[in-house]
Write an enzyme that holds these catalytic residues in place. Structure first.
Site, PDB file in Angstrom:
ATOM      1  N   GLY A  46      40.320  40.641  42.850  1.00  0.00           N
ATOM      2  CA  GLY A  46      41.592  39.876  42.117  1.00  0.00           C
ATOM      3  C   GLY A  46      41.102  39.314  41.006  1.00  0.00           C
ATOM      4  N   GLN A  51      41.796  33.211  34.317  1.00  0.00           N
ATOM      5  CA  GLN A  51      40.260  33.104  34.838  1.00  0.00           C
ATOM      6  C   GLN A  51      39.353  33.647  33.517  1.00  0.00           C
ATOM      7  OE1 GLN A  51      41.200  34.938  38.883  1.00  0.00           O
ATOM      8  NE2 GLN A  51      39.359  33.781  39.323  1.00  0.00           N
ATOM      9  N   CYS A  94      36.343  33.191  45.464  1.00  0.00           N
ATOM     10  CA  CYS A  94      37.257  33.278  43.933  1.00  0.00           C
ATOM     11  C   CYS A  94      35.983  33.418  42.813  1.00  0.00           C
ATOM     12  CB  CYS A  94      37.658  31.917  43.786  1.00  0.00           C
ATOM     13  SG  CYS A  94      38.521  31.821  42.389  1.00  0.00           S
ATOM     14  N   LEU A  95      36.137  34.415  42.051  1.00  0.00           N
ATOM     15  CA  LEU A  95      35.290  34.682  41.050  1.00  0.00           C
ATOM     16  C   LEU A  95      34.776  33.311  39.912  1.00  0.00           C
ATOM     17  CD1 LEU A  95      36.382  38.177  40.026  1.00  0.00           C
ATOM     18  CD2 LEU A  95      34.368  37.555  41.410  1.00  0.00           C
ATOM     19  N   HIS A 136      46.577  33.943  46.007  1.00  0.00           N
ATOM     20  CA  HIS A 136      45.437  33.222  45.377  1.00  0.00           C
ATOM     21  C   HIS A 136      45.759  33.460  43.981  1.00  0.00           C
ATOM     22  CE1 HIS A 136      41.169  32.400  45.233  1.00  0.00           C
ATOM     23  NE2 HIS A 136      41.346  32.745  44.195  1.00  0.00           N
ATOM     24  N   GLU A 137      46.085  34.879  43.825  1.00  0.00           N
ATOM     25  CA  GLU A 137      46.090  34.969  42.229  1.00  0.00           C
ATOM     26  C   GLU A 137      47.408  34.196  41.567  1.00  0.00           C
ATOM     27  OE1 GLU A 137      43.480  35.939  40.658  1.00  0.00           O
ATOM     28  OE2 GLU A 137      42.432  36.864  42.652  1.00  0.00           O
ATOM     29  N   HIS A 140      46.419  30.796  40.480  1.00  0.00           N
ATOM     30  CA  HIS A 140      46.207  30.747  39.358  1.00  0.00           C
ATOM     31  C   HIS A 140      46.847  30.521  38.065  1.00  0.00           C
ATOM     32  CE1 HIS A 140      41.340  31.101  39.948  1.00  0.00           C
ATOM     33  NE2 HIS A 140      41.715  31.930  40.900  1.00  0.00           N
TER      34      HIS A 140
END
Length: 171
Positions: A46, A51, A94-95, A136-137, A140
């Site tokens: 994702g 991000q 997480c990226l 999660h996304e 963000h």
């Protein structure tokens, strides 16, 4: 299409909430394509526009696992989580937090309403990894990060780890 730079914690731009998308024209299409290329290259399941430093309410998810499973890229524009049911503890990465994996409490199932990349409204009920990824996304897009779900001690440990990483990268 282009691979964009993924912001890493503690970059303050990660805390900027995404603005509602009103134009579904070529700029959004390019953004979604770039996000997909960036996510797959990372690799991740994702990625939120915030991000990559774009403060818009857009995230993408592809939870297809393994080479034998076809890609299942899903695009969420202006998402709204309508329902959260049950509880699950999931080890998340997480990226924007390379190398960090922490157990996070999430809803086991969610119902979300969003628009696709062309502006069409859809609703989706999800569980498992897809439900966790949606939450999660979506966090963000609200300027909320993985560390915000951790207790004080774990939060400090992750913060120190990421600060050290940032310092090492600057050298």
């Amino acid at each position: 299409m282009a691979i964009r730079t993924i912001l890493h914690y503690p970059d303050k731009r990660l805390r900027i909430p995404g603005e509602r998308v009103t134009d579904f024209g070529p700029e959004l299409q390019t953004l979604v394509d770039d996000m997909a290329e960036t996510m797959y290259a990372a690799p991740g399941v994702g990625l939120a526009a915030t991000q990559i430093g774009v403060a818009q309410q857009v995230f993408i998810i592809d939870v297809a696992t393994g080479d034998d499973e076809p890609s299942d890229l899903r695009v969420f524009v202006n998402p709204e989580i309508l329902e959260r049911n049950g509880e699950v503890v999931w080890e998340e990465g997480c990226l924007s937090f390379p190398g960090v994996h922490e157990e996070i409490d999430r809803a086991e199932r969610v119902k979300v309403r969003a628009q696709d990349r062309n502006g069409q409204v859809f609703e989706l009920e999800a569980d498992g990894l897809l439900a966790v990824a949606i939450q999660h996304e979506n966090d963000h897009l609200e300027g909320k990060l993985m560390v915000d779900h951790l207790g004080m001690l774990k939060k400090r440990m992750v913060h120190r780890q990421m600060m050290k990483r940032a310092a090492d990268a600057a050298e």
